[in-house]
Design an enzyme around this catalytic site. Structure first.
Site, PDB file in Angstrom:
ATOM      1  N   LYS A 152       0.821  -1.226   0.000  1.00  0.00           N
ATOM      2  CA  LYS A 152       0.000   0.000   0.000  1.00  0.00           C
ATOM      3  C   LYS A 152       0.848   1.267   0.000  1.00  0.00           C
ATOM      4  O   LYS A 152       0.548   2.213  -0.696  1.00  0.00           O
ATOM      5  CB  LYS A 152      -0.882   0.076   1.264  1.00  0.00           C
ATOM      6  CG  LYS A 152      -2.108  -0.745   1.251  1.00  0.00           C
ATOM      7  CD  LYS A 152      -3.031  -0.379   2.402  1.00  0.00           C
ATOM      8  CE  LYS A 152      -2.439  -0.265   3.762  1.00  0.00           C
ATOM      9  NZ  LYS A 152      -1.907  -1.317   4.491  1.00  0.00           N
ATOM     10  N   ARG A 159     -10.301   1.822   8.901  1.00  0.00           N
ATOM     11  CA  ARG A 159      -9.959   0.435   9.218  1.00  0.00           C
ATOM     12  C   ARG A 159     -11.052  -0.239  10.027  1.00  0.00           C
ATOM     13  O   ARG A 159     -10.924  -1.415  10.342  1.00  0.00           O
ATOM     14  CB  ARG A 159      -8.682   0.407  10.052  1.00  0.00           C
ATOM     15  CG  ARG A 159      -7.398   0.200   9.252  1.00  0.00           C
ATOM     16  CD  ARG A 159      -6.248   0.508  10.200  1.00  0.00           C
ATOM     17  NE  ARG A 159      -5.058  -0.234   9.984  1.00  0.00           N
ATOM     18  CZ  ARG A 159      -3.932   0.296   9.504  1.00  0.00           C
ATOM     19  NH1 ARG A 159      -3.900   1.540   9.090  1.00  0.00           N
ATOM     20  NH2 ARG A 159      -2.849  -0.421   9.439  1.00  0.00           N
ATOM     21  N   ARG A 171      11.069  -6.002   5.673  1.00  0.00           N
ATOM     22  CA  ARG A 171      10.839  -4.566   5.431  1.00  0.00           C
ATOM     23  C   ARG A 171      11.698  -3.699   6.348  1.00  0.00           C
ATOM     24  O   ARG A 171      11.847  -3.970   7.533  1.00  0.00           O
ATOM     25  CB  ARG A 171       9.363  -4.243   5.675  1.00  0.00           C
ATOM     26  CG  ARG A 171       9.055  -2.754   5.644  1.00  0.00           C
ATOM     27  CD  ARG A 171       7.594  -2.487   5.435  1.00  0.00           C
ATOM     28  NE  ARG A 171       6.761  -2.850   6.561  1.00  0.00           N
ATOM     29  CZ  ARG A 171       5.419  -2.772   6.542  1.00  0.00           C
ATOM     30  NH1 ARG A 171       4.809  -2.374   5.448  1.00  0.00           N
ATOM     31  NH2 ARG A 171       4.723  -3.121   7.591  1.00  0.00           N
ATOM     32  N   ARG A 181      10.575  -1.302  11.494  1.00  0.00           N
ATOM     33  CA  ARG A 181       9.506  -0.653  12.251  1.00  0.00           C
ATOM     34  C   ARG A 181       9.314  -1.344  13.591  1.00  0.00           C
ATOM     35  O   ARG A 181       9.397  -2.564  13.686  1.00  0.00           O
ATOM     36  CB  ARG A 181       8.191  -0.721  11.461  1.00  0.00           C
ATOM     37  CG  ARG A 181       8.014   0.430  10.520  1.00  0.00           C
ATOM     38  CD  ARG A 181       6.817   0.274   9.626  1.00  0.00           C
ATOM     39  NE  ARG A 181       5.581  -0.070  10.309  1.00  0.00           N
ATOM     40  CZ  ARG A 181       4.371   0.013   9.741  1.00  0.00           C
ATOM     41  NH1 ARG A 181       4.265   0.451   8.507  1.00  0.00           N
ATOM     42  NH2 ARG A 181       3.294  -0.325  10.396  1.00  0.00           N
ATOM     43  N   ARG A 203      -1.839  -7.380  14.141  1.00  0.00           N
ATOM     44  CA  ARG A 203      -2.323  -6.495  13.079  1.00  0.00           C
ATOM     45  C   ARG A 203      -3.073  -7.285  12.011  1.00  0.00           C
ATOM     46  O   ARG A 203      -4.100  -6.837  11.503  1.00  0.00           O
ATOM     47  CB  ARG A 203      -1.140  -5.738  12.463  1.00  0.00           C
ATOM     48  CG  ARG A 203      -0.683  -4.593  13.378  1.00  0.00           C
ATOM     49  CD  ARG A 203       0.775  -4.263  13.187  1.00  0.00           C
ATOM     50  NE  ARG A 203       1.074  -3.706  11.904  1.00  0.00           N
ATOM     51  CZ  ARG A 203       2.248  -3.815  11.301  1.00  0.00           C
ATOM     52  NH1 ARG A 203       3.235  -4.486  11.874  1.00  0.00           N
ATOM     53  NH2 ARG A 203       2.453  -3.240  10.141  1.00  0.00           N
TER      54      ARG A 203
HETATM   55  P1  AMP Z   1       0.214   1.338   9.175  1.00  0.00           P
HETATM   56  O1  AMP Z   1       1.461   2.103   8.921  1.00  0.00           O
HETATM   57  O2  AMP Z   1      -0.911   1.717   8.250  1.00  0.00           O
HETATM   58  O3  AMP Z   1       0.439  -0.160   9.224  1.00  0.00           O
HETATM   59  O4  AMP Z   1      -0.295   1.775  10.648  1.00  0.00           O
HETATM   60  C1  AMP Z   1       0.530   1.544  11.775  1.00  0.00           C
HETATM   61  C2  AMP Z   1      -0.320   1.499  13.026  1.00  0.00           C
HETATM   62  O5  AMP Z   1      -0.979   2.767  13.202  1.00  0.00           O
HETATM   63  C3  AMP Z   1      -1.451   0.478  13.036  1.00  0.00           C
HETATM   64  O6  AMP Z   1      -1.016  -0.830  13.404  1.00  0.00           O
HETATM   65  C4  AMP Z   1      -2.390   1.080  14.071  1.00  0.00           C
HETATM   66  O7  AMP Z   1      -1.897   0.888  15.393  1.00  0.00           O
HETATM   67  C5  AMP Z   1      -2.265   2.577  13.770  1.00  0.00           C
HETATM   68  N1  AMP Z   1      -3.275   3.017  12.786  1.00  0.00           N
HETATM   69  C6  AMP Z   1      -3.051   3.545  11.545  1.00  0.00           C
HETATM   70  N2  AMP Z   1      -4.208   3.844  10.926  1.00  0.00           N
HETATM   71  C7  AMP Z   1      -5.188   3.492  11.795  1.00  0.00           C
HETATM   72  C8  AMP Z   1      -6.611   3.529  11.749  1.00  0.00           C
HETATM   73  N3  AMP Z   1      -7.274   3.974  10.652  1.00  0.00           N
HETATM   74  N4  AMP Z   1      -7.303   3.069  12.819  1.00  0.00           N
HETATM   75  C9  AMP Z   1      -6.672   2.623  13.914  1.00  0.00           C
HETATM   76  N5  AMP Z   1      -5.346   2.540  14.030  1.00  0.00           N
HETATM   77  C10 AMP Z   1      -4.592   2.974  12.984  1.00  0.00           C
END
Ligand code: AMP
Length: 213
Positions: A13, A89, A123, A155, A166
């Site tokens: 993504k 989400r 990653r 990360r 996740r």
């Molecule tokens: P990502 O980089 O998109 O994988 O997001 C990293 C982390 O940020 C996720 O595992 C969640 O803890 C938090 N996060 C990002 N976007 C959301 C969302 N829309 N709703 C809830 N938590 C989010």
């Protein structure tokens, strides 16, 4: 253009969103990046979000809605549109989003779970600008970002425990969210396997077809 992109962690993504935002002239908003910047700057949102993020849990809806609503009201978005990556989400997030803006297309970038697990374990990401690398495609010199000179790291939430949480949250919360957009006739499903260019071509074709229909 007002676009959403769905896909499991590691589906590509981040990479595809940057390419698509450029292609359509829309502003790329990654809620994960927004939260990581908030954590790095120790803002009130960052302090609240950090423990959820580190353990692979979703940040509460009310926190996320505040972040997204504020960002969508900014003039660059009003002028150029958006590509939202990582939001919504949950079903309540989707309903709230549709209460504040229309969405032209939601794309679901589909990659099997065994492939995303392999991608996530290799990653690496620039801790300063967020550029994505991997063990197989590192920066040119050491673990220093080619773009900004920042330190390239794994990360904090790419540990096996956090990744499992996740992926579970993706199945229980985000898959029903995707169905909301499917029910509204806004969903385009795209195969995420292949080179970045191949996947981008498929995404653009699917988005253009959905917008034209
Ligand atoms: P990502 O980089 O998109 O994988 O997001 C990293 C982390 O940020 C996720 O595992 C969640 O803890 C938090 N996060 C990002 N976007 C959301 C969302 N829309 N709703 C809830 N938590 C989010």
């Amino acid at each position: 253009m007002r676009l959403l992109i769905f896909g499991r962690q590691g589906a590509g993504k981040g990479t595809q969103s940057a390419l698509l935002a450029e292609h359509y002239g829309a502003v790329h908003i990654s809620t994960g990046d927004v939260l990581r910047a908030a954590v790095a700057n120790a803002t009130p949102v960052g302090l609240e979000a950090k423990s959820y993020m580190d353990s692979g849990q979703l940040v509460p809806d009310e926190v996320m809605l505040g972040v997204v609503e504020e960002r969508l009201a900014q003039p660059d978005i009003v002028e150029h549109g958006f590509l939202l990556d990582g939001f919504p989400r949950t079903v309540p997030q989707a309903e709230a989003l549709l209460g504040i803006t229309d969405v032209d297309v939601a794309v679901d970038l589909v990659v099997p779970e065994d492939v995303v697990l392999e991608r996530i374990s290799s990653r690496r990401v620039c801790s300063s600008c967020g550029r994505i690398y991997s063990v197989g495609m590192p920066p040119a010199e050491g673990w220093t970002c080619d773009t900004c000179g920042g330190e390239v790291v794994q990360r904090a939430d790419d540990t096996p425990e956090a990744v499992a949480k996740r992926l579970a949250a993706y199945s229980s919360e985000t898959e029903p969210t995707i169905r909301c957009f499917e029910d509204k006739g806004l969903l385009a499903t795209v195969d995420g396997l292949g080179t970045p260019t191949e996947v981008q071509d498929r995404l653009v074709a699917a988005i253009d077809a959905a917008v034209a229909s």
